[in-house]
Scaffold this active site. Structure first.
Site, PDB file in Angstrom:
ATOM      1  N   GLY A   1     -12.865  -1.696   5.174  1.00 42.58           N
ATOM      2  CA  GLY A   1     -11.429  -1.688   4.917  1.00 42.58           C
ATOM      3  C   GLY A   1     -10.634  -0.855   5.910  1.00 42.58           C
TER       4      GLY A   1
ATOM      5  N   ASP B   1      -0.792  -0.156  18.266  1.00 41.17           N
ATOM      6  CA  ASP B   1      -0.453   0.810  17.228  1.00 41.17           C
ATOM      7  C   ASP B   1      -0.351   2.214  17.808  1.00 41.17           C
ATOM      8  OD1 ASP B   1      -0.397   1.487  14.144  1.00 41.17           O
ATOM      9  OD2 ASP B   1      -1.895   2.829  15.014  1.00 41.17           O
TER      10      ASP B   1
ATOM     11  N   GLY C   1      -3.961   5.621   5.295  1.00 38.15           N
ATOM     12  CA  GLY C   1      -4.414   5.595   3.910  1.00 38.15           C
ATOM     13  C   GLY C   1      -3.247   5.664   2.950  1.00 38.15           C
TER      14      GLY C   1
ATOM     15  N   GLY D   1       0.002   9.362   9.610  1.00 40.15           N
ATOM     16  CA  GLY D   1      -0.239   9.276   8.175  1.00 40.15           C
ATOM     17  C   GLY D   1       0.124  10.559   7.463  1.00 40.15           C
TER      18      GLY D   1
ATOM     19  N   THR E   1       0.821  -1.213   0.000  1.00 40.38           N
ATOM     20  CA  THR E   1       0.000   0.000   0.000  1.00 40.38           C
ATOM     21  C   THR E   1       0.850   1.256   0.000  1.00 40.38           C
ATOM     22  OG1 THR E   1      -1.788  -1.153   1.163  1.00 40.38           O
ATOM     23  CG2 THR E   1      -1.788   1.256   1.244  1.00 40.38           C
ATOM     24  N   VAL E   2       1.800   1.339   0.917  1.00 40.75           N
ATOM     25  CA  VAL E   2       2.614   2.550   1.033  1.00 40.75           C
ATOM     26  C   VAL E   2       3.604   2.662  -0.120  1.00 40.75           C
ATOM     27  CG1 VAL E   2       4.302   3.789   2.452  1.00 40.75           C
ATOM     28  CG2 VAL E   2       2.365   2.621   3.539  1.00 40.75           C
TER      29      VAL E   2
ATOM     30  N   VAL F   1       3.913   8.441  12.125  1.00 46.51           N
ATOM     31  CA  VAL F   1       2.864   8.869  13.058  1.00 46.51           C
ATOM     32  C   VAL F   1       1.904   9.799  12.327  1.00 46.51           C
ATOM     33  CG1 VAL F   1       2.335   9.982  15.254  1.00 46.51           C
ATOM     34  CG2 VAL F   1       4.522   8.802  14.972  1.00 46.51           C
TER      35      VAL F   1
ATOM     36  N   LYS G   1       3.074   4.905  18.307  1.00 46.27           N
ATOM     37  CA  LYS G   1       3.050   6.288  17.812  1.00 46.27           C
ATOM     38  C   LYS G   1       3.293   7.299  18.935  1.00 46.27           C
ATOM     39  CE  LYS G   1      -0.061   5.127  13.999  1.00 46.27           C
ATOM     40  NZ  LYS G   1      -1.467   5.173  13.510  1.00 46.27           N
TER      41      LYS G   1
ATOM     42  N   GLU H   1       8.561  10.927   9.036  1.00 49.96           N
ATOM     43  CA  GLU H   1       7.345  11.724   9.194  1.00 49.96           C
ATOM     44  C   GLU H   1       6.086  10.865   9.114  1.00 49.96           C
ATOM     45  OE1 GLU H   1       5.046  14.405  10.219  1.00 49.96           O
ATOM     46  OE2 GLU H   1       6.927  15.360   9.635  1.00 49.96           O
TER      47      GLU H   1
END
Length: 413
Positions: free
Chosen positions: A182, A196, A297, A129, A11-12, A127, A200, A124
């Protein structure tokens, strides 16, 4: 021309490659030269992918190429990602990552290694997104003495809690809906149990307070024990329930933890719903600053990664100072030392509650007639205590009052 390599095409990674291609002209204009993705490392095959000619199967191809100046680590985890990050830094290549687990567990060592090689390790996107958090904290707010950071740092849990509040959904139903949309993984443990968020807030705390805080030093409670009843009681008192990561100075130490909190409906964070994130930073000069936006996202995260790539490209011969020092034993304070009011739901009768806790505010009094009848059938009493620390509230609960739910109440800021 600056050549980069992207490790991982999930995804990233795919979002980063796509964004660099889409905005190539704008990016090159802002940094004064072109950025070219020379390699994409992934063991999988992507037949028909428009960037198919860039794929390689071995990391050695990348680390041994002197033309690669920047490596983007988008693999995740602390296995191959850690090995490849170390080898890239040792080879004199700057590394950009969105890997919160890697930064939270090994950030101090990797920052030190980057310094020794006079390259950059930037994170960056680890944390928040697409929300700018790391660089504003490290640069724009660097003249401040930070006293506290707290916020909503996980979109999945915020989506679930918002669904419970707005749709009157049970926790299980809200989680199922998040998975269908999703927003939650098939195994949502890392999100709903707070891991998670813990990673962060540890990164933000390390950056703000200057010493590495490890996740195992931050007590963590997730949202799986939040019920519709808790939502109802909180609403009757003028509060909402949010999962917060929090780091607060306690003398020369810092208390870091993750837990559900009651937040006043008048508080700015109460209006941050569904998958949005929001972080409050308190400094002695600036006061309180709120940063909010999409916390995850594909493209929001790619935006943050690409920003770090551009930053590293501008500073290939000058290291950017974004980081912290090694951990100090005893630097992490016990969050139980922090005072707050507490929300408690119990089967204990009112007279016993008042005898043990003294003056309290009962949530039951603010319920509608229908809800009060339902509450009477359950024989529950829910109340908010005076301001006391965690150790004291546990001591009082030991006097025969069993707490079905126990959450901190965030004070006004």
């Amino acid at each position: 021309m600056i050549n980069i390599a992207v490790l991982g095409y999930g995804t990233v990674g795919s979002g980063v490659v796509s964004l660099l291609d889409k905005n190539a002209a704008s990016i090159s204009g802002k940094i004064g030269q072109d950025i070219k993705v020379k390699y994409i490392l992934d063991i999988r095959d992507f037949g028909g992918d428009p960037f198919g000619s860039l794929f390689v199967k071995t990391f050695d191809t990348i680390v041994n190429d002197p033309q690669i100046a920047i490596v983007v680590e988008a693999i995740g985890g602390t296995g191959a990602a850690l090995e490849y990050t170390r080898r890239s830094l040792e080879a004199g290549k700057s590394v950009i990552t969105s890997n919160k687990e890697l930064v939270a567990e090994h950030g101090s060592d990797l920052i030190k290694l980057a310094m020794s090689k006079e390259v950059n390790y930037l994170f960056e996107a680890s944390v928040g997104g697409g929300i700018p958090l790391i660089r504003p904290l490290a640069e724009c707010l660097s003249a401040n003495i930070i006293s506290e950071i707290y916020g909503i740092l996980n979109g999945t849990t915020n989506y679930i809690l918002t669904s419970m509040k707005k749709d009157n959904a049970s926790f299980d139903d809200a989680l199922f809906k998040a998975q269908q949309e999703g927003y939650a993984e098939s195994d949502p443990t890392a999100d709903i149990e707070g891991h998670d968020t813990c990673r962060k807030i540890c990164i933000l705390a390390s950056l703000a307070f200057g010493r590495h805080i490890y996740p195992n030093e931050a007590p963590t409670t997730g949202i799986s024990n939040v019920s519709i009843s808790d939502m109802l009681y909180a609403k009757s008192l003028g509060y909402e329930i949010k999962l917060l990561g929090r780091a607060k100075a306690v003398g020369d130490k810092v208390a870091v933890y993750v837990a559900p909190h009651l937040i006043s409906t008048l508080h700015t964070l109460s209006g941050i719903n569904y998958v949005m994130n929001g972080v409050m930073i308190r400094g002695n000069a600036v006061g309180s600053v709120l940063l909010c936006g999409p916390g995850a996202g594909k493209m929001p995260t790619a935006s943050a990664v690409a920003g770090d790539i551009m930053n590293a490209a501008k500073h290939l011969k000058a290291r950017k100072w974004i980081g912290w020092s090694d951990a100090d034993k005893g630097f992490a304070a016990d969050p139980e030392l922090l005072d707050s009011a507490w929300y408690i739901r119990t089967d204990a009768p009112r007279d016993k509650i008042e005898r043990v806790f003294g003056s309290v505010i009962f949530a039951n009094d603010g319920l509608s007639d229908a809800d009060r009848i339902s509450n009477a059938k359950n024989a529950e009493n829910t109340f908010i205590t005076s301001v006391i620390n965690g150790s004291k509230v546990d001591e009082l609960l030991s006097h025969g009052i069993f707490a079905k739910s126990k959450f901190r109440v965030l004070g006004d800021h």
